[in-house]
Design a protein around this motif. Structure first.
Motif, PDB file in Angstrom:
ATOM      1  N   ILE A  27       0.779  -1.237   0.000  1.00 57.02           N
ATOM      2  CA  ILE A  27       0.000   0.000   0.000  1.00 57.02           C
ATOM      3  C   ILE A  27       0.814   1.291   0.000  1.00 57.02           C
ATOM      4  O   ILE A  27       0.243   2.368  -0.161  1.00 57.02           O
ATOM      5  N   CYS A  28       2.135   1.199   0.170  1.00 58.58           N
ATOM      6  CA  CYS A  28       2.874   2.455   0.340  1.00 58.58           C
ATOM      7  C   CYS A  28       4.268   2.390  -0.274  1.00 58.58           C
ATOM      8  O   CYS A  28       4.672   1.375  -0.816  1.00 58.58           O
ATOM      9  N   GLY A  29       4.988   3.461  -0.130  1.00 61.37           N
ATOM     10  CA  GLY A  29       6.344   3.547  -0.644  1.00 61.37           C
ATOM     11  C   GLY A  29       7.300   2.597   0.055  1.00 61.37           C
ATOM     12  O   GLY A  29       8.214   2.055  -0.558  1.00 61.37           O
ATOM     13  N   MET A  30       7.090   2.383   1.358  1.00 63.29           N
ATOM     14  CA  MET A  30       7.925   1.428   2.076  1.00 63.29           C
ATOM     15  C   MET A  30       7.671   0.017   1.556  1.00 63.29           C
ATOM     16  O   MET A  30       8.603  -0.789   1.440  1.00 63.29           O
ATOM     17  N   CYS A  31       6.407  -0.275   1.234  1.00 66.28           N
ATOM     18  CA  CYS A  31       6.061  -1.579   0.649  1.00 66.28           C
ATOM     19  C   CYS A  31       6.785  -1.741  -0.683  1.00 66.28           C
ATOM     20  O   CYS A  31       7.326  -2.802  -0.977  1.00 66.28           O
ATOM     21  N   LYS A  32       6.777  -0.690  -1.492  1.00 73.19           N
ATOM     22  CA  LYS A  32       7.437  -0.730  -2.796  1.00 73.19           C
ATOM     23  C   LYS A  32       8.906  -1.115  -2.646  1.00 73.19           C
ATOM     24  O   LYS A  32       9.399  -2.016  -3.325  1.00 73.19           O
ATOM     25  N   THR A  33       9.592  -0.464  -1.741  1.00 74.09           N
ATOM     26  CA  THR A  33      11.011  -0.737  -1.513  1.00 74.09           C
ATOM     27  C   THR A  33      11.216  -2.176  -1.064  1.00 74.09           C
ATOM     28  O   THR A  33      12.080  -2.889  -1.594  1.00 74.09           O
ATOM     29  N   ARG A  34      10.410  -2.622  -0.107  1.00 73.22           N
ATOM     30  CA  ARG A  34      10.542  -3.969   0.435  1.00 73.22           C
ATOM     31  C   ARG A  34      10.251  -5.033  -0.632  1.00 73.22           C
ATOM     32  O   ARG A  34      10.977  -6.025  -0.766  1.00 73.22           O
ATOM     33  N   ILE A  35       9.197  -4.827  -1.429  1.00 69.02           N
ATOM     34  CA  ILE A  35       8.814  -5.773  -2.483  1.00 69.02           C
ATOM     35  C   ILE A  35       9.913  -5.864  -3.535  1.00 69.02           C
ATOM     36  O   ILE A  35      10.329  -6.962  -3.929  1.00 69.02           O
ATOM     37  N   GLU A  36      10.379  -4.719  -4.002  1.00 68.62           N
ATOM     38  CA  GLU A  36      11.410  -4.711  -5.046  1.00 68.62           C
ATOM     39  C   GLU A  36      12.720  -5.313  -4.558  1.00 68.62           C
ATOM     40  O   GLU A  36      13.374  -6.054  -5.282  1.00 68.62           O
ATOM     41  N   GLU A  37      13.099  -5.024  -3.314  1.00 60.06           N
ATOM     42  CA  GLU A  37      14.334  -5.592  -2.769  1.00 60.06           C
ATOM     43  C   GLU A  37      14.211  -7.103  -2.594  1.00 60.06           C
ATOM     44  O   GLU A  37      15.172  -7.830  -2.844  1.00 60.06           O
ATOM     45  N   ALA A  38      13.046  -7.581  -2.172  1.00 57.75           N
ATOM     46  CA  ALA A  38      12.846  -9.023  -1.998  1.00 57.75           C
ATOM     47  C   ALA A  38      12.847  -9.745  -3.339  1.00 57.75           C
ATOM     48  O   ALA A  38      13.403 -10.836  -3.467  1.00 57.75           O
ATOM     49  N   GLU A  45       9.859  -3.642 -10.992  1.00 56.12           N
ATOM     50  CA  GLU A  45       9.215  -2.360 -10.698  1.00 56.12           C
ATOM     51  C   GLU A  45       7.795  -2.629 -10.238  1.00 56.12           C
ATOM     52  O   GLU A  45       6.981  -3.164 -10.985  1.00 56.12           O
ATOM     53  N   TRP A  46       7.524  -2.275  -8.978  1.00 55.57           N
ATOM     54  CA  TRP A  46       6.193  -2.454  -8.406  1.00 55.57           C
ATOM     55  C   TRP A  46       5.436  -1.144  -8.482  1.00 55.57           C
ATOM     56  O   TRP A  46       5.976  -0.084  -8.150  1.00 55.57           O
ATOM     57  N   THR A  47       4.197  -1.208  -8.937  1.00 51.02           N
ATOM     58  CA  THR A  47       3.355  -0.023  -9.063  1.00 51.02           C
ATOM     59  C   THR A  47       2.243  -0.094  -8.030  1.00 51.02           C
ATOM     60  O   THR A  47       1.427  -1.025  -8.047  1.00 51.02           O
ATOM     61  N   ASN A  48       2.191   0.902  -7.156  1.00 55.20           N
ATOM     62  CA  ASN A  48       1.207   0.949  -6.078  1.00 55.20           C
ATOM     63  C   ASN A  48      -0.226   1.068  -6.607  1.00 55.20           C
ATOM     64  O   ASN A  48      -1.139   0.460  -6.062  1.00 55.20           O
ATOM     65  N   ALA A  49      -0.429   1.819  -7.667  1.00 54.69           N
ATOM     66  CA  ALA A  49      -1.776   2.086  -8.167  1.00 54.69           C
ATOM     67  C   ALA A  49      -2.536   0.814  -8.535  1.00 54.69           C
ATOM     68  O   ALA A  49      -3.742   0.725  -8.323  1.00 54.69           O
ATOM     69  N   ASN A  50      -1.838  -0.186  -9.071  1.00 51.41           N
ATOM     70  CA  ASN A  50      -2.525  -1.420  -9.472  1.00 51.41           C
ATOM     71  C   ASN A  50      -1.926  -2.663  -8.818  1.00 51.41           C
ATOM     72  O   ASN A  50      -2.302  -3.785  -9.160  1.00 51.41           O
TER      73      ASN A  50
END
Length: 101
Positions: A34-45, A55-60
């Motif tokens: 749901i957020c920017g921290m999630c984006k970082t964690r998802i992409e790093e994992a 590249e993870w997109t929060n909008a979808n």
């Protein structure tokens, strides 16, 4: 952003065009976040051995990914993401994994 993504995929594929039997696979999976921290964690994992682009997109909630199928499978990538606490299309994070967020 889609144009940049397409250009990068093209460059990645061009770089591996003559690399023997190496297959670069492009895919998109749904990853909960749901957020920017999630984006970082998802992409790093997701970014690990054999992965060339994420590249993870929060909008979808979509993760665009390019990886070498001779080095890693999509299932292995999804398991790494779930271990970081985010459920994916095929692998659900456990309660313990989710609590690490």
């Amino acid at each position: 952003m889609k144009i940049i993504q397409k250009i990068f995929f093209t460059l990645v594929l061009a770089g591996f065009a003559g690399a023997g039997t190496a297959q670069v696979v492009e895919d998109t999976i749904t990853v909960e976040g749901i957020c920017g921290m999630c984006k970082t964690r998802i992409e790093e994992a997701a970014f690990g051995q054999g992965v060339k682009f994420v590249e993870w997109t929060n909008a979808n909630s979509q993760l665009a990914i390019a990886y070498r199928s001779d080095k890693v499978t999509l299932e292995e990538i999804e398991k790494r993401i779930a271990a970081a606490g985010h459920s994916t299309t095929h692998v659900k994070a456990t309660e313990e994994q989710y609590k690490t967020l």
